[in-house]
Write an enzyme that holds these catalytic residues in place. Structure first.
Site, PDB file in Angstrom:
ATOM      1  N   LYS A 224       9.433  10.048  20.356  1.00  0.00           N
ATOM      2  CA  LYS A 224      10.209   8.941  19.782  1.00  0.00           C
ATOM      3  C   LYS A 224      11.682   9.320  19.572  1.00  0.00           C
ATOM      4  O   LYS A 224      12.593   8.585  19.963  1.00  0.00           O
ATOM      5  CB  LYS A 224       9.588   8.515  18.442  1.00  0.00           C
ATOM      6  CG  LYS A 224      10.389   7.485  17.666  1.00  0.00           C
ATOM      7  CD  LYS A 224      10.491   6.163  18.404  1.00  0.00           C
ATOM      8  CE  LYS A 224      11.479   5.229  17.743  1.00  0.00           C
ATOM      9  NZ  LYS A 224      11.584   3.942  18.403  1.00  0.00           N
ATOM     10  N   CYS A 278      18.231   2.091  14.871  1.00  0.00           N
ATOM     11  CA  CYS A 278      17.613   3.331  15.366  1.00  0.00           C
ATOM     12  C   CYS A 278      18.548   4.252  16.147  1.00  0.00           C
ATOM     13  O   CYS A 278      18.584   5.455  15.893  1.00  0.00           O
ATOM     14  CB  CYS A 278      16.421   2.974  16.248  1.00  0.00           C
ATOM     15  SG  CYS A 278      15.153   2.072  15.351  1.00  0.00           S
TER      16      CYS A 278
HETATM   17  N1  LIG Z   1      13.955  -1.480  12.757  1.00  0.00           N
HETATM   18  C1  LIG Z   1      13.648  -1.094  13.973  1.00  0.00           C
HETATM   19  O1  LIG Z   1      14.065  -1.701  14.954  1.00  0.00           O
HETATM   20  C2  LIG Z   1      12.744   0.096  14.180  1.00  0.00           C
HETATM   21  C3  LIG Z   1      12.180   0.298  15.429  1.00  0.00           C
HETATM   22  C4  LIG Z   1      11.347   1.384  15.609  1.00  0.00           C
HETATM   23  C5  LIG Z   1      11.111   2.258  14.566  1.00  0.00           C
HETATM   24  N2  LIG Z   1      11.695   2.051  13.340  1.00  0.00           N
HETATM   25  C6  LIG Z   1      11.420   2.981  12.262  1.00  0.00           C
HETATM   26  O2  LIG Z   1      10.429   2.398  11.412  1.00  0.00           O
HETATM   27  C7  LIG Z   1      10.658   2.771  10.050  1.00  0.00           C
HETATM   28  C8  LIG Z   1      10.795   1.524   9.194  1.00  0.00           C
HETATM   29  O3  LIG Z   1      11.939   0.830   9.623  1.00  0.00           O
HETATM   30  P1  LIG Z   1      12.208  -0.665   9.162  1.00  0.00           P
HETATM   31  O4  LIG Z   1      13.337  -1.140  10.002  1.00  0.00           O
HETATM   32  O5  LIG Z   1      10.939  -1.434   9.135  1.00  0.00           O
HETATM   33  O6  LIG Z   1      12.700  -0.454   7.660  1.00  0.00           O
HETATM   34  P2  LIG Z   1      12.889  -1.595   6.564  1.00  0.00           P
HETATM   35  O7  LIG Z   1      13.920  -1.078   5.651  1.00  0.00           O
HETATM   36  O8  LIG Z   1      13.055  -2.923   7.231  1.00  0.00           O
HETATM   37  O9  LIG Z   1      11.474  -1.630   5.820  1.00  0.00           O
HETATM   38  C9  LIG Z   1      10.984  -0.575   5.056  1.00  0.00           C
HETATM   39  C10 LIG Z   1      10.130  -1.167   3.956  1.00  0.00           C
HETATM   40  O10 LIG Z   1       9.474  -0.113   3.264  1.00  0.00           O
HETATM   41  C11 LIG Z   1       9.466  -0.424   1.900  1.00  0.00           C
HETATM   42  N3  LIG Z   1       9.239   0.789   1.116  1.00  0.00           N
HETATM   43  C12 LIG Z   1      10.091   1.811   0.879  1.00  0.00           C
HETATM   44  N4  LIG Z   1       9.503   2.753   0.128  1.00  0.00           N
HETATM   45  C13 LIG Z   1       8.228   2.320  -0.103  1.00  0.00           C
HETATM   46  C14 LIG Z   1       7.126   2.868  -0.809  1.00  0.00           C
HETATM   47  N5  LIG Z   1       7.198   4.049  -1.422  1.00  0.00           N
HETATM   48  N6  LIG Z   1       5.990   2.150  -0.866  1.00  0.00           N
HETATM   49  C15 LIG Z   1       5.902   0.939  -0.253  1.00  0.00           C
HETATM   50  N7  LIG Z   1       6.915   0.381   0.436  1.00  0.00           N
HETATM   51  C16 LIG Z   1       8.063   1.065   0.512  1.00  0.00           C
HETATM   52  C17 LIG Z   1      10.816  -1.055   1.653  1.00  0.00           C
HETATM   53  O11 LIG Z   1      10.841  -1.798   0.448  1.00  0.00           O
HETATM   54  C18 LIG Z   1      10.949  -1.921   2.906  1.00  0.00           C
HETATM   55  O12 LIG Z   1      10.415  -3.216   2.705  1.00  0.00           O
HETATM   56  C19 LIG Z   1      11.883   3.665  10.076  1.00  0.00           C
HETATM   57  O13 LIG Z   1      11.492   4.998  10.169  1.00  0.00           O
HETATM   58  C20 LIG Z   1      12.592   3.255  11.346  1.00  0.00           C
HETATM   59  O14 LIG Z   1      13.402   4.285  11.875  1.00  0.00           O
HETATM   60  C21 LIG Z   1      12.486   0.969  13.130  1.00  0.00           C
END
Ligand SMILES: NC(=O)c1ccc[n+]([C@@H]2O[C@H](COP(=O)([O-])OP(=O)(O)OC[C@H]3O[C@@H](n4cnc5c(N)ncnc54)[C@H](O)[C@@H]3O)[C@@H](O)[C@H]2O)c1
Length: 444
Positions: A224, A278
């Site tokens: 990744k 990302c």
């Molecule tokens: N956004 C993208 O396009 C994308 C694509 C691939 C991978 N990712 C990866 O996926 C992961 C999540 O990204 P995202 O964009 O969904 O983030 P985001 O910020 O949209 O969502 C994260 C969620 O997790 C919640 N959270 C944080 N701590 C928590 C806890 N202790 N318990 C429960 N909930 C909790 C937050 O409140 C939030 O709603 C990251 O590692 C990111 O790099 C993101």
């Protein structure tokens, strides 16, 4: 122990499973909705009460128009297959728990794993024997088998591979295509053992119609972070060639087209910078470790791409100088606020970096974007009386702009093209001083 794993495998293959999803953001929410529509019971947990409240009442809290997602949240919450809560104890009944919390990097380029640490502790606190825990968040290599495993083991008193199983199955999502990406893109399925990697494959078969490749945890983490670093590095190469073209008097579009006639070459498009959730972050997850940078090439690429908005500011300054003006006191119309064309997603947008740069030199910045709320006023209002127009995003709507109509509204006729959307000859024929990334004006 064998019975524990065999029991879990039977439940996963029989579809009669409860899936917990921790973190209902951009990644976790479409994943939760996909598993719910794939025949599983899903318990979504998030610490954000507003987000949980919206989902629990059947609405989509994401600020994006994602095809099919709102409808899926509505139907799966209405029929009870998807429930959302802030109470991590609800994970107690889960057969599999997916963790999709944020993993940002700090100003020091090091991963901030505080959310992942807290989420792992909550998972450990609610863990039932025989559960599969899968990290979906993007993480530095070694994190799942290191920090995540330690936190779960210390919070649960259980031991990985004896009492529970650990996986890493990173997402590949693009705004505007979340649900279709979840269902149709191939995935790497890392496991704390080969047998666990097979469990991860079986679990994701509920929603993914593409290759699911079983690997070990660290290989999945590397795939990744490396795929995003690879992309960033290739863009940086194109940007570096573009800067050299400007210096030596050439057109990078022509150079690129001819380079790509050589077998096996695929030079990417240079441009005004790299944004999104990302690509500006994940290369650092791979390259930066405390006390040193272990990926100097990856770090150099990050710096090249981060420098592009500053370069666009330099071009703007040079264009204004042709008309005896400085950035100080100039009105600059910036076209495009999103980080990606034809979306309203402005996370880590290069435009924010450009605006900071221009304002720091005393320019007034007017932002326009046909897709981003608060910036959707008519384009002519934004360019009216401007001293420079700077195109930062190749939105389809911008491709039909006529340079002559831009020229008519502007006080000083400077056009800076960060994405090579305009034809230089047409822009110059309209009386505009045209500058672009990777292109050399004749007057230079
Ligand atoms: N956004 C993208 O396009 C994308 C694509 C691939 C991978 N990712 C990866 O996926 C992961 C999540 O990204 P995202 O964009 O969904 O983030 P985001 O910020 O949209 O969502 C994260 C969620 O997790 C919640 N959270 C944080 N701590 C928590 C806890 N202790 N318990 C429960 N909930 C909790 C937050 O409140 C939030 O709603 C990251 O590692 C990111 O790099 C993101």
């Amino acid at each position: 122990m064998k019975d524990l794993r065999a029991g879990l495998r039977a439940r996963i293959e029989g579809s009669d499973i409860t899936v917990g999803v921790v973190g209902l953001g951009f990644v976790g929410l479409p994943v939760a909705a996909s598993f719910a529509s794939g025949g599983c019971r899903v318990v979504g947990v998030d610490i954000d009460e507003r987000r949980v409240g919206a989902i629990a009442s059947g609405s989509n809290p994401l600020d994006e128009d994602e095809p099919g997602l709102s409808e899926l949240i509505r139907t799966t919450t209405a029929n009870g297959t998807l429930v959302a809560t802030t109470d991590a104890a609800a994970l107690r009944n889960a057969d599999a728990i997916l963790v999709a919390v944020e993993t940002p990097v700090g100003d020091d380029h090091l991963a901030d794993l505080s959310a992942l640490r807290a989420a792992s502790r909550s998972v450990g606190g609610a863990l039932r024997r025989g559960t599969l825990v899968v990290v979906e968040s993007t993480v530095p290599p070694g994190t799942t088998g290191g920090l995540v495993r330690q936190e779960i083991e210390s919070a649960s008193g259980m031991v990985c591979e004896r009492d529970f199983y650990l996986g890493h199955c990173p997402e590949r999502l693009m705004p505007g295509k979340l649900l279709s990406n979840v269902r149709t893109l191939p995935r790497v399925c890392g496991g704390s053992s080969a047998a666990t990697a097979d469990l991860v494959v079986a679990l994701y078969r509920h929603v993914v119609r593409a290759d699911l490749d079983p690997v070990d945890l660290v290989t999945a983490e590397l795939v990744k972070t490396a795929e995003n670093a690879y992309y960033d590095l290739n863009i940086a190469f194109a940007n570096e060639v573009a800067l050299i073209c400007e210096e030596v008097g050439a057109d990078v579009s022509r150079v690129r087209a001819l380079v790509n006639k050589s077998p096996g070459r695929n030079m990417l498009l240079p441009g005004a910078g790299v944004g999104g959730a990302c690509i500006p972050k994940d290369p650092w997850l791979l390259a930066a470790v405390p006390g040193r940078v272990r990926g100097p090439l990856i770090a150099a690429a990050r710096r090249v791409n981060d420098g592009m908005p500053r370069h666009v500011a330099d071009l703007t300054r040079a264009g204004l100088a042709r008309h005896g003006r400085r950035l100080e006191g100039a009105i600059v119309a910036v076209l495009g606020v999103a980080y990606r064309e034809d979306t309203k997603d402005d996370r880590n947008s290069p435009t924010a970096a450009l605006a900071r740069e221009l304002r720091s030199e005393g320019a007034t910045v007017r932002l326009h974007d046909p897709h981003v709320p608060d910036h959707q006023s008519p384009l002519a209002d934004v360019t009216e009386g401007a001293d420079a127009a700077v195109l930062m995003v190749a939105h389809s709507a911008y491709r039909s702009i006529e340079p002559a109509s831009l020229r008519r509204t502007m006080r000083t006729p400077v056009l800076v093209d960060g994405r090579r959307v305009f034809d230089p000859a047409t822009a110059e024929a309209a009386g505009l001083t045209y500058l672009a990334v990777g292109w050399t004006p004749r007057w230079n």
